[in-house]
Design an enzyme around this catalytic site. Sequence first.
Site, PDB file in Angstrom:
ATOM      1  N   ARG A   1      47.114  38.593  42.866  1.00 34.79           N
ATOM      2  CA  ARG A   1      48.136  39.773  42.524  1.00 34.79           C
ATOM      3  C   ARG A   1      49.240  40.506  42.954  1.00 34.79           C
ATOM      4  O   ARG A   1      49.321  41.619  43.001  1.00 34.79           O
ATOM      5  CB  ARG A   1      47.646  39.879  41.018  1.00 34.79           C
ATOM      6  CG  ARG A   1      47.254  39.492  39.869  1.00 34.79           C
ATOM      7  CD  ARG A   1      46.484  39.866  39.003  1.00 34.79           C
ATOM      8  NE  ARG A   1      47.129  39.106  37.864  1.00 34.79           N
ATOM      9  CZ  ARG A   1      46.593  38.530  36.474  1.00 34.79           C
ATOM     10  NH1 ARG A   1      45.444  38.470  36.717  1.00 34.79           N
ATOM     11  NH2 ARG A   1      46.845  38.088  35.895  1.00 34.79           N
ATOM     12  N   CYS A   2      49.697  39.792  44.274  1.00 38.88           N
ATOM     13  CA  CYS A   2      49.980  41.087  44.856  1.00 38.88           C
ATOM     14  C   CYS A   2      51.645  41.372  45.182  1.00 38.88           C
ATOM     15  O   CYS A   2      52.613  42.163  45.737  1.00 38.88           O
ATOM     16  CB  CYS A   2      49.553  40.767  46.427  1.00 38.88           C
ATOM     17  SG  CYS A   2      49.942  39.476  47.097  1.00 38.88           S
TER      18      CYS A   2
ATOM     19  N   GLN B   1      47.582  26.145  45.348  1.00 39.02           N
ATOM     20  CA  GLN B   1      48.710  27.089  44.913  1.00 39.02           C
ATOM     21  C   GLN B   1      49.674  26.340  45.711  1.00 39.02           C
ATOM     22  O   GLN B   1      51.137  26.233  44.729  1.00 39.02           O
ATOM     23  CB  GLN B   1      48.867  28.351  44.994  1.00 39.02           C
ATOM     24  CG  GLN B   1      47.359  29.126  44.860  1.00 39.02           C
ATOM     25  CD  GLN B   1      47.035  30.672  44.777  1.00 39.02           C
ATOM     26  OE1 GLN B   1      46.595  30.902  44.686  1.00 39.02           O
ATOM     27  NE2 GLN B   1      48.141  30.690  44.134  1.00 39.02           N
TER      28      GLN B   1
ATOM     29  N   GLU C   1      52.165  39.456  38.931  1.00 38.78           N
ATOM     30  CA  GLU C   1      51.070  40.537  39.129  1.00 38.78           C
ATOM     31  C   GLU C   1      51.701  41.450  38.890  1.00 38.78           C
ATOM     32  O   GLU C   1      51.101  42.771  38.786  1.00 38.78           O
ATOM     33  CB  GLU C   1      50.864  39.891  40.399  1.00 38.78           C
ATOM     34  CG  GLU C   1      50.999  38.679  40.739  1.00 38.78           C
ATOM     35  CD  GLU C   1      51.872  37.834  42.334  1.00 38.78           C
ATOM     36  OE1 GLU C   1      52.781  37.598  41.996  1.00 38.78           O
ATOM     37  OE2 GLU C   1      51.770  37.625  43.539  1.00 38.78           O
TER      38      GLU C   1
HETATM   39  N1  MCN Z   1      55.444  34.520  31.066  1.00 39.09           N
HETATM   40  C1  MCN Z   1      55.945  34.492  30.210  1.00 39.09           C
HETATM   41  N2  MCN Z   1      56.968  35.066  29.676  1.00 39.09           N
HETATM   42  C2  MCN Z   1      58.037  35.046  31.098  1.00 39.09           C
HETATM   43  C3  MCN Z   1      57.480  35.093  32.557  1.00 39.09           C
HETATM   44  C4  MCN Z   1      55.567  34.409  32.474  1.00 39.09           C
HETATM   45  O1  MCN Z   1      55.888  34.039  28.913  1.00 39.09           O
HETATM   46  N3  MCN Z   1      59.218  36.263  31.062  1.00 39.09           N
HETATM   47  C5  MCN Z   1      54.982  33.259  31.427  1.00 39.09           C
HETATM   48  C6  MCN Z   1      54.424  31.519  32.141  1.00 39.09           C
HETATM   49  O2  MCN Z   1      55.561  31.134  31.356  1.00 39.09           O
HETATM   50  C7  MCN Z   1      52.843  32.394  32.453  1.00 39.09           C
HETATM   51  C8  MCN Z   1      52.284  32.713  32.712  1.00 39.09           C
HETATM   52  O3  MCN Z   1      53.293  34.288  31.793  1.00 39.09           O
HETATM   53  O4  MCN Z   1      52.441  30.726  31.579  1.00 39.09           O
HETATM   54  C9  MCN Z   1      52.967  33.994  34.653  1.00 39.09           C
HETATM   55  O5  MCN Z   1      54.447  33.251  35.087  1.00 39.09           O
HETATM   56  P1  MCN Z   1      54.715  34.270  36.228  1.00 39.09           P
HETATM   57  O6  MCN Z   1      54.651  36.087  36.313  1.00 39.09           O
HETATM   58  O7  MCN Z   1      55.719  33.231  36.402  1.00 39.09           O
HETATM   59  O8  MCN Z   1      53.519  33.144  36.819  1.00 39.09           O
HETATM   60  P2  MCN Z   1      53.379  32.544  37.764  1.00 39.09           P
HETATM   61  O9  MCN Z   1      53.182  31.347  37.159  1.00 39.09           O
HETATM   62  O10 MCN Z   1      53.926  31.875  39.268  1.00 39.09           O
HETATM   63  O11 MCN Z   1      51.909  32.749  38.058  1.00 39.09           O
HETATM   64  C10 MCN Z   1      51.201  33.440  39.599  1.00 39.09           C
HETATM   65  C11 MCN Z   1      51.111  34.029  39.242  1.00 39.09           C
HETATM   66  C12 MCN Z   1      50.437  34.797  40.472  1.00 39.09           C
HETATM   67  S1  MCN Z   1      51.402  34.735  42.384  1.00 39.09           S
HETATM   68  C13 MCN Z   1      48.972  35.304  40.528  1.00 39.09           C
HETATM   69  S2  MCN Z   1      48.907  36.090  42.273  1.00 39.09           S
HETATM   70  C14 MCN Z   1      47.830  35.244  39.557  1.00 39.09           C
HETATM   71  C15 MCN Z   1      48.677  35.395  37.691  1.00 39.09           C
HETATM   72  O12 MCN Z   1      50.188  34.578  37.900  1.00 39.09           O
HETATM   73  N4  MCN Z   1      46.959  34.466  39.654  1.00 39.09           N
HETATM   74  C16 MCN Z   1      46.362  33.833  38.451  1.00 39.09           C
HETATM   75  N5  MCN Z   1      48.374  35.212  37.071  1.00 39.09           N
HETATM   76  C17 MCN Z   1      46.952  34.631  37.137  1.00 39.09           C
HETATM   77  N6  MCN Z   1      45.818  33.764  35.437  1.00 39.09           N
HETATM   78  C18 MCN Z   1      45.011  33.964  35.697  1.00 39.09           C
HETATM   79  N7  MCN Z   1      44.781  32.912  34.257  1.00 39.09           N
HETATM   80  N8  MCN Z   1      44.680  32.722  37.031  1.00 39.09           N
HETATM   81  C19 MCN Z   1      45.319  32.875  37.703  1.00 39.09           C
HETATM   82  O13 MCN Z   1      44.877  32.392  38.770  1.00 39.09           O
HETATM   83 CU1  CUM Z   2      50.097  37.641  46.415  1.00 41.88          CU
HETATM   84  S1  CUM Z   2      48.730  36.443  45.054  1.00 41.88           S
HETATM   85 MO1  CUM Z   2      49.885  35.095  43.783  1.00 41.88          MO
HETATM   86  O1  CUM Z   2      51.507  35.140  44.535  1.00 41.88           O
HETATM   87  O2  CUM Z   2      49.110  34.082  44.439  1.00 41.88           O
END
Ligand code: MCN
Ligand code: CUM
Length: 808
Positions: free
Chosen positions: A386-387, A239, A762
């Site tokens: 997802r924490c 990651q 998350e």
């Molecule tokens: N997004 C959006 N508009 C926003 C915020 C987000 O359209 N205002 C979209 C983003 O563009 C992205 C998705 O939603 O495509 C998730 O964005 P974001 O919230 O920024 O999270 P990350 O991309 O950093 O993803 C990490 C987060 C975490 S920490 C965990 S744990 C988790 C999660 O994502 N693991 C996942 N969702 C997951 N979903 C899948 N399918 N697989 C995982 O391993």
């Molecule tokens: Cu705490 S699980 Mo996500 O931050 O990859």
Amino acid sequence: MKDEITREERVDNLKGMGCSRKRVEDARFTQGKGNYVDDIKLDGMLFGDFVRSPYAHARVKSINKDTALKVPGVLAVLTADDLRPLGLHWMPTLAGDKQMVLADGKVLFQGQEVAFVVAEDRYAAADGIEAVEVEYEELPVLVNPFEALKSDVVLREDLVAADGSIPAGAHGPRKHHNHIFTWEAGDKDPTEEVIANAEVVAEESMYYHRTHPCPLETCGCVASMDKVNGKLTLWGTFQAPHAIRTVVSLISGIEEHNIRVVSPDIGGGFGNKVGAYPGYVCSVVASIVTGKPVKWIEDRMDNLMTTAFARDYHMTGKISATKEGKITGLQCHVTADHGGFDACADPTKFPAGFMNICTGSYDIPTAFLEVDGVYTNKAPGGVSYRCSFRVTEAVYFIERMIEVLAIKLNMDSAELRRINFIKKEQFPYKAALGWEYDSGDYHTAWDKALKTVDYDGLRAEQAQRVEDFKAGKTRKLMGIGLSFFTEIVGAGPVKNCDILGLGMFDSCEIRIHPTGSAIARLGTISQGQGHATTFAQILASEIGLPADSITIEEGDTDTAPYGLGTYGSRSTPVAGAATAMAGRKIRAKAQMIAAYLLEVHDNDVEFDVDRFAVKGAPEKFKTMKEIAFAAYNQAIPGLEPGLEAVSYYDPPNMTYPFGAYVCVMDIDVDTGVPEIRRFYALDDCGTRINPMIIEGQVHGGLTEALAVALGQEIAYDDMGNVKTGTLMDFFLPTAWEVPNYETDFTVTPSPHHPIGAKGVGESPHVGGVPCFSNAVQDAFRPFGNTHTNMPHDHWRIWRTANELGLHD
Ligand code: MCN
Ligand code: CUM
């Protein structure tokens, strides 16, 4: 220019922000064309696998490899003794502790890596593992952190000085040989005083059990050391590929430019793939030793039993209020079970993650949090699933405390929440435990949620149900689960967030090609979130080229700009901001080129969807496509050709998404089976980039929340045996258990993020777990229940009903 399509059509053509653009990655995923780490097959590739400890705590008296080395196909067996000369028998953890790569004298948890067998294929490796003879001497096992803190048994002998004294750890003094750290936030004395003098005080102890994200794809890697050119390539389920490259360089001594780390497609990460595992180190060493590529892929049991677990937080709280329900103070103590090594993946200064957001969405003037980290004979890890760095625990704690306080006050908990919410005009809001919430509008979200579900109607129905139950007309109770959460995502400002000294900025590098298409590379890495789809949408809106003409590439450290990776829902808050900022640099140069081509002053052109037009004369314009070509052949004299930009973004603050969830549940008191009748989830993640992807994230996060709240658990017996190490025992919900989710939203943009977006990945999990749990607890509230611990599986629900005398 004529034959102009309308402005609206031009906007639609871009598929920019706000569009439910279909996921571009799904074409390959749905056709089996994904490229996961186990799909990588290299010439002469070997397979490595571990001999693992059957004991939770034992001294390793001897390891005999002789028979194993005679097994056909087995080439090498590595033990700690082989790694010691290289200094690789231990490795640093992300939490400032160190961890054995292979058992060095003793083992501290069941499944711990004892020896690494390298063979021609997986089957020969398995035979080799069987043939390694390890002599153990069992030691007393500590699986309860409260007992560990009192016990004479020393788990970490490496952390006790020769004179028996206990040296400080990475986070300060340690109180006992099995103690890791004490971490505090807020003001102790004032909080105790407020609580001591309060009109009403509610107290509760709760256990947020140990669980595991259990991604479909387990962890693994392929290491390939090319001895001719001195380059190490490491493909893996990472990651945070750049951070892994830096760690590999620091611990192996291989110069960082000679290491290429690649995260190919990842089949779900959920935090399980943030940390560094012994499998990575052993594969690298084995490749160096054998001169051949070495693959290591966990099986399901390895994954569940030994890699990053989640939670295991014992939380005790006191919450005080006036008789009218205005909260005055909050106190929380946590005993945190970290297992045998402290391998939590938190930013360095936060050994308990962002647990200090446990005042939640409420205006609580005084608060104090104290966390004690403890070693036990369980697997290491602790921040995953997802924490958002322990925000799951924080939100569960406060959302349970609110319910417990409501019971004490004999008040409706929706109303109790409403009168304590931080008000819209209080943002930016400085919370008692230190965070500054950027923006929020909780009352609007709450009112919308309660109105949509007809909250008053539900409560009336519930009251009638209680009557009917008492009258013997039904055996089903009805629970209404509420939760309102505030998340903290987007680590983070470099001033307070780093991992191993690496500031938590993120990055985007864009190259526009002459024909008006582009590639953008980011420091993050999708594990299923759809970054290739959504980051192109941000760029489309920022630079006026269609999302379909923009390739998003992540995960190859030889090409992507340095970034800290994807976890903590930080990709949108940090890399999303970098993407917008890099896009704006492109646009600034494009503006100069457009003005030059249109023979007007720079300030006399303005950006409009996909072009720069002369102000007041919209028929005179240059499209971004035209500008892109011009950048390569008609550049302004004196200005360098090309159209590229890079941005490294250090966010000024975190983002604070929030949401309002309601779960309606029927519970059969005789079987303990809950039936989810309705689940409503309102999320506010600021500006929404792709509504469909957000909805998918919410569905996934809620399903994982259902899992955790209603049955999923990594349970240990007193001997430290993992009782739930297979999918026969570890609950994974299927379509059968999952209800039809109703999703909704409000939009409160982040004031500091370039496009106003907050993270969302998350949120549904953070808010979902307390919502499901509160629904179960609420069903029993009329019969005297204040709190029962998760997971609320059928048996535990039945037991609650039994203890409340509902079977009499
Ligand atoms: N997004 C959006 N508009 C926003 C915020 C987000 O359209 N205002 C979209 C983003 O563009 C992205 C998705 O939603 O495509 C998730 O964005 P974001 O919230 O920024 O999270 P990350 O991309 O950093 O993803 C990490 C987060 C975490 S920490 C965990 S744990 C988790 C999660 O994502 N693991 C996942 N969702 C997951 N979903 C899948 N399918 N697989 C995982 O391993
Ligand atoms: Cu705490 S699980 Mo996500 O931050 O990859």
